[in-house]
Scaffold this active site. Structure first.
Site, PDB file in Angstrom:
ATOM      1  CE  LYS A  28      -1.704   1.584   4.080  1.00 23.07           C
ATOM      2  NZ  LYS A  28      -1.300   2.973   4.341  1.00 23.07           N
ATOM      3  CG  ASN A  29       2.401   2.694   3.562  1.00 20.21           C
ATOM      4  OD1 ASN A  29       1.230   2.994   3.348  1.00 20.21           O
ATOM      5  ND2 ASN A  29       2.880   2.502   4.778  1.00 20.21           N
ATOM      6  CB  CYS A  52      -3.966  10.901  11.628  1.00 17.38           C
ATOM      7  SG  CYS A  52      -2.654   9.948  12.289  1.00 17.38           S
ATOM      8  NE  ARG A  71       0.837  10.473   9.803  1.00 18.79           N
ATOM      9  CZ  ARG A  71       0.422   9.471   9.028  1.00 18.79           C
ATOM     10  NH1 ARG A  71      -0.730   8.893   9.242  1.00 18.79           N
ATOM     11  NH2 ARG A  71       1.167   9.060   8.026  1.00 18.79           N
ATOM     12  CG  ASP A 103       3.593   1.775   9.331  1.00 19.27           C
ATOM     13  OD1 ASP A 103       3.209   2.640  10.126  1.00 19.27           O
ATOM     14  OD2 ASP A 103       3.870   2.021   8.138  1.00 19.27           O
ATOM     15  NE  ARG A 125      -6.728   4.024   5.649  1.00 21.73           N
ATOM     16  CZ  ARG A 125      -5.699   4.425   6.396  1.00 21.73           C
ATOM     17  NH1 ARG A 125      -5.773   4.393   7.701  1.00 21.73           N
ATOM     18  NH2 ARG A 125      -4.596   4.875   5.844  1.00 21.73           N
TER      19      ARG A 125
HETATM   20  N1  EPU Z   1       7.089  14.749  10.042  1.00 23.61           N
HETATM   21  C1  EPU Z   1       7.336  16.062  10.269  1.00 23.61           C
HETATM   22  N2  EPU Z   1       7.126  16.954   9.242  1.00 23.61           N
HETATM   23  C2  EPU Z   1       6.733  16.530   7.999  1.00 23.61           C
HETATM   24  C3  EPU Z   1       6.497  15.182   7.782  1.00 23.61           C
HETATM   25  C4  EPU Z   1       6.686  14.296   8.832  1.00 23.61           C
HETATM   26  O1  EPU Z   1       7.698  16.470  11.364  1.00 23.61           O
HETATM   27  O2  EPU Z   1       6.582  17.374   7.109  1.00 23.61           O
HETATM   28  C5  EPU Z   1       7.277  13.781  11.132  1.00 23.61           C
HETATM   29  C6  EPU Z   1       6.016  12.959  11.427  1.00 23.61           C
HETATM   30  O3  EPU Z   1       5.158  13.626  12.322  1.00 23.61           O
HETATM   31  C7  EPU Z   1       6.584  11.680  11.977  1.00 23.61           C
HETATM   32  C8  EPU Z   1       7.869  11.508  11.170  1.00 23.61           C
HETATM   33  O4  EPU Z   1       8.207  12.802  10.682  1.00 23.61           O
HETATM   34  O5  EPU Z   1       6.938  11.858  13.326  1.00 23.61           O
HETATM   35  C9  EPU Z   1       7.778  10.545  10.030  1.00 23.61           C
HETATM   36  O6  EPU Z   1       6.635  10.858   9.221  1.00 23.61           O
HETATM   37  P1  EPU Z   1       6.600  10.553   7.667  1.00 23.61           P
HETATM   38  O7  EPU Z   1       6.414  11.832   6.914  1.00 23.61           O
HETATM   39  O8  EPU Z   1       7.777   9.708   7.294  1.00 23.61           O
HETATM   40  O9  EPU Z   1       5.266   9.706   7.525  1.00 23.61           O
HETATM   41  P2  EPU Z   1       4.382   9.628   6.220  1.00 23.61           P
HETATM   42  O10 EPU Z   1       5.262   9.696   5.028  1.00 23.61           O
HETATM   43  O11 EPU Z   1       3.249  10.582   6.316  1.00 23.61           O
HETATM   44  C10 EPU Z   1       4.509   7.039   5.907  1.00 23.61           C
HETATM   45  C11 EPU Z   1       3.541   5.894   5.909  1.00 23.61           C
HETATM   46  C12 EPU Z   1       3.047   5.627   7.325  1.00 23.61           C
HETATM   47  C13 EPU Z   1       4.270   5.334   8.204  1.00 23.61           C
HETATM   48  C14 EPU Z   1       5.264   6.499   8.129  1.00 23.61           C
HETATM   49  C15 EPU Z   1       6.541   6.249   8.899  1.00 23.61           C
HETATM   50  C16 EPU Z   1       2.488   6.028   3.734  1.00 23.61           C
HETATM   51  C17 EPU Z   1       1.247   6.249   2.951  1.00 23.61           C
HETATM   52  N3  EPU Z   1       2.385   6.207   5.058  1.00 23.61           N
HETATM   53  O12 EPU Z   1       3.768   8.161   6.381  1.00 23.61           O
HETATM   54  O13 EPU Z   1       2.245   4.459   7.252  1.00 23.61           O
HETATM   55  O14 EPU Z   1       3.864   5.142   9.540  1.00 23.61           O
HETATM   56  O15 EPU Z   1       5.614   6.737   6.758  1.00 23.61           O
HETATM   57  O16 EPU Z   1       7.169   5.114   8.430  1.00 23.61           O
HETATM   58  O17 EPU Z   1       3.507   5.684   3.192  1.00 23.61           O
HETATM   59  C18 EPU Z   1       0.516   2.996   7.857  1.00 23.61           C
HETATM   60  O18 EPU Z   1       0.732   2.372   6.803  1.00 23.61           O
HETATM   61  O19 EPU Z   1      -0.216   2.542   8.776  1.00 23.61           O
HETATM   62  C19 EPU Z   1       1.147   4.302   8.045  1.00 23.61           C
HETATM   63  C20 EPU Z   1       0.717   5.193   8.926  1.00 23.61           C
END
Ligand code: EPU
Length: 450
Positions: A22-23, A116, A121, A314, A406
């Protein structure tokens, strides 16, 4: 809203296969906005998040043709560049259209994702990266509006307080493929899903090197073309199945298992006493068959979630469910999302002994868990409740199963094929997680076939 009803205590045995990730798939699908030529995807998982992303891309002018596990996307209309709140609020990953739309159409309006279930986030790093490429960013009525004539390559640092950002790296890397000149992303996310996205983009004609490392270099090109791409196996789903086998004294073979992407997890599992072996050494360890064997004499362990290649956030909830049954005290620290513990009170309802202090949970192993009605609150927390239900004595009902849909395609069917006694019940026959009647709609029931 459907409900899962599980009679715990069945040993899982048999063979299953891991679906596409998915991711990985969500930013891959968004990348089709970067060209007017068709992009064919294979091994696309059948998930509600993929359906939602396809709907969003259709609104943004993509023609979507889907059949079984294949999807073909082709942009035919570039006039609408607005990802509406209605869709973004159902799926945060909608934000990954930001980079591709900006790069290709010069403007994009994406509703700002809210918080969320497991806390704030932010997307400040996404925006900082796109600004560094020359985008003008404004906020209007809850929407982010980004504009640029043509993006210009730059050196960008994407580290934040919790490490890098996965979707932020995807957004900036995708946008930089069409920028003028060279972009260097420092402190890029190293997750395998980023390497999979770079593979697709390079097949479309992009010039990206270093994806999968903290330093990605992108030399911008004038245009990108069509490609065919097989979505990588889902490491989180694979890890969930391995933990399910471990919790039920199981003996399960898992095909398309991304062993190489799960070393932090298999390392913890073997410390705990679970055996995971690649059955054929000649197979690619990124997608191979493994056998998971457990006799449930589980030892306690200490782990901390970290960015890749560390232990993935995750899988934290699922591993906690397993450690509830270990002999001794385990310590789990969550370093990516310090509030990601909604499963803690629900697991406690099933007899788990858990003490939370800030971002750390102490798990005191118990002899057995006991079935109970519990509530799913987000995708991975819900998965941990299913695993606990499979191992628990008696009946567990899990409401709000839509969270699981999901990220796990027909989860109950996969588990039932391994001998689990799990049924999906039409939610209209259920109040507060408790079935009102025992009869269930026949096409939604998956019987225990053990
Ligand atoms: N963060 C910031 N600023 C940003 C973006 C992120 O401070 O602009 C922080 C977040 O709050 C968090 C950390 O950085 O503490 C990592 O967040 P990241 O941006 O890497 O998360 P994401 O890209 O939004 C993806 C996965 C998540 C997974 C995270 C971490 C997808 C669609 N989602 O989210 O997956 O937990 O990376 O590995 O790829 C799930 O599948 O259940 C899920 C939540």
């Amino acid at each position: 809203m459907d409900v899962f009803k599980i009679q715990g205590g069945q040993r899982l045995t048999g063979t299953i296969s891991v679906d596409g990730s998915k991711n990985a798939a969500l930013p891959l699908l968004a990348a089709s906005l970067l060209t007017s030529e068709p992009i064919h995807f294979k091994c696309m998982p059948n998930l509600s998040d993929i359906t939602n992303m396809s709907k969003l891309l259709a609104e943004l002018g993509c023609q979507v043709k889907a059949s079984e596990k294949d999807i073909t996307l082709q942009v035919t209309d570039e006039t609408i560049s607005h990802a509406r709140y209605d869709i973004v609020r159902t799926m945060r990953a909608s934000v990954c259209v930001l980079g591709p739309l900006l790069a290709r159409r010069g403007e994009v309006r994406v509703s700002m994702p809210g918080g969320c279930a497991f806390g704030d986030r932010p997307i400040d790093l996404h925006l900082r990266g796109l600004e560094a490429l020359g985008a003008k960013i404004e906020l209007d009525g809850g929407d982010i509006i980004a504009t640029a004539d043509r993006l210009i390559g730059a050196t960008i640092f994407l580290g934040g307080p919790f490490g890098s950002t996965v979707l932020g790296t995807a957004n900036v890397m995708s946008a930089a493929t069409l920028a003028k000149g060279r972009t260097i992303i420092e402190s890029a996310a190293c997750e395998p899903e980023i390497a999979d996205l770079a593979l697709l983009l390079n097949n479309m004609g992009a010039k990206i090197s270093g994806a999968g490392t903290p330093r990605i270099i992108i030399d911008g090109v004038d245009q990108l073309g069509g490609a065919t791409h097989t979505v990588m196996p889902d490491r989180i789903v694979a890890g969930t199945w391995a933990i399910a086998a471990a919790m039920t004294n199981g003996d399960v073979k898992i095909d398309r298992f991304p062993l190489d992407h799960l070393l932090a997890v298999t390392n913890i599992l073997s410390t705990v006493g679970v055996h995971i072996n690649q059955t054929d050494a000649s197979q690619d360890p990124k997608s191979c068959t493994v056998q998971v064997l457990s006799n449930r004499h589980l030892k306690p362990v200490m782990f901390t979630t970290q960015p890749y290649p560390g232990f993935p956030t995750d899988l934290q909830a699922q591993m906690m469910a397993l450690l509830c049954l270990s002999r001794g005290n385990s310590i789990i620290t969550e370093k990516i999302y310090p509030e990601r513990f909604m499963h803690v009170p629900e697991l406690s309802r099933m007899g788990a002994k858990l003490v939370r202090q800030g971002a750390t949970v102490i798990v005191q192993g118990v002899d057995h868990l006991v079935g109970a009605p519990v509530m799913a609150s987000d995708l991975r927390a819900s998965a941990s409740l299913v695993l606990a239900g499979l191992a628990a004595e008696g009946e567990t009902t899990i409401s709000r199963v839509y969270h699981l849909d999901r990220g796990y395609a027909a989860m109950e069917e996969t588990l039932a094929s391994l001998g689990a006694n799990i049924q999906r019940i039409d939610g209209s026959t259920v109040v507060d997680g408790l079935p009102l009647v025992e009869t269930v709609s026949s096409q939604k029931v998956v019987q225990n076939n053990s």
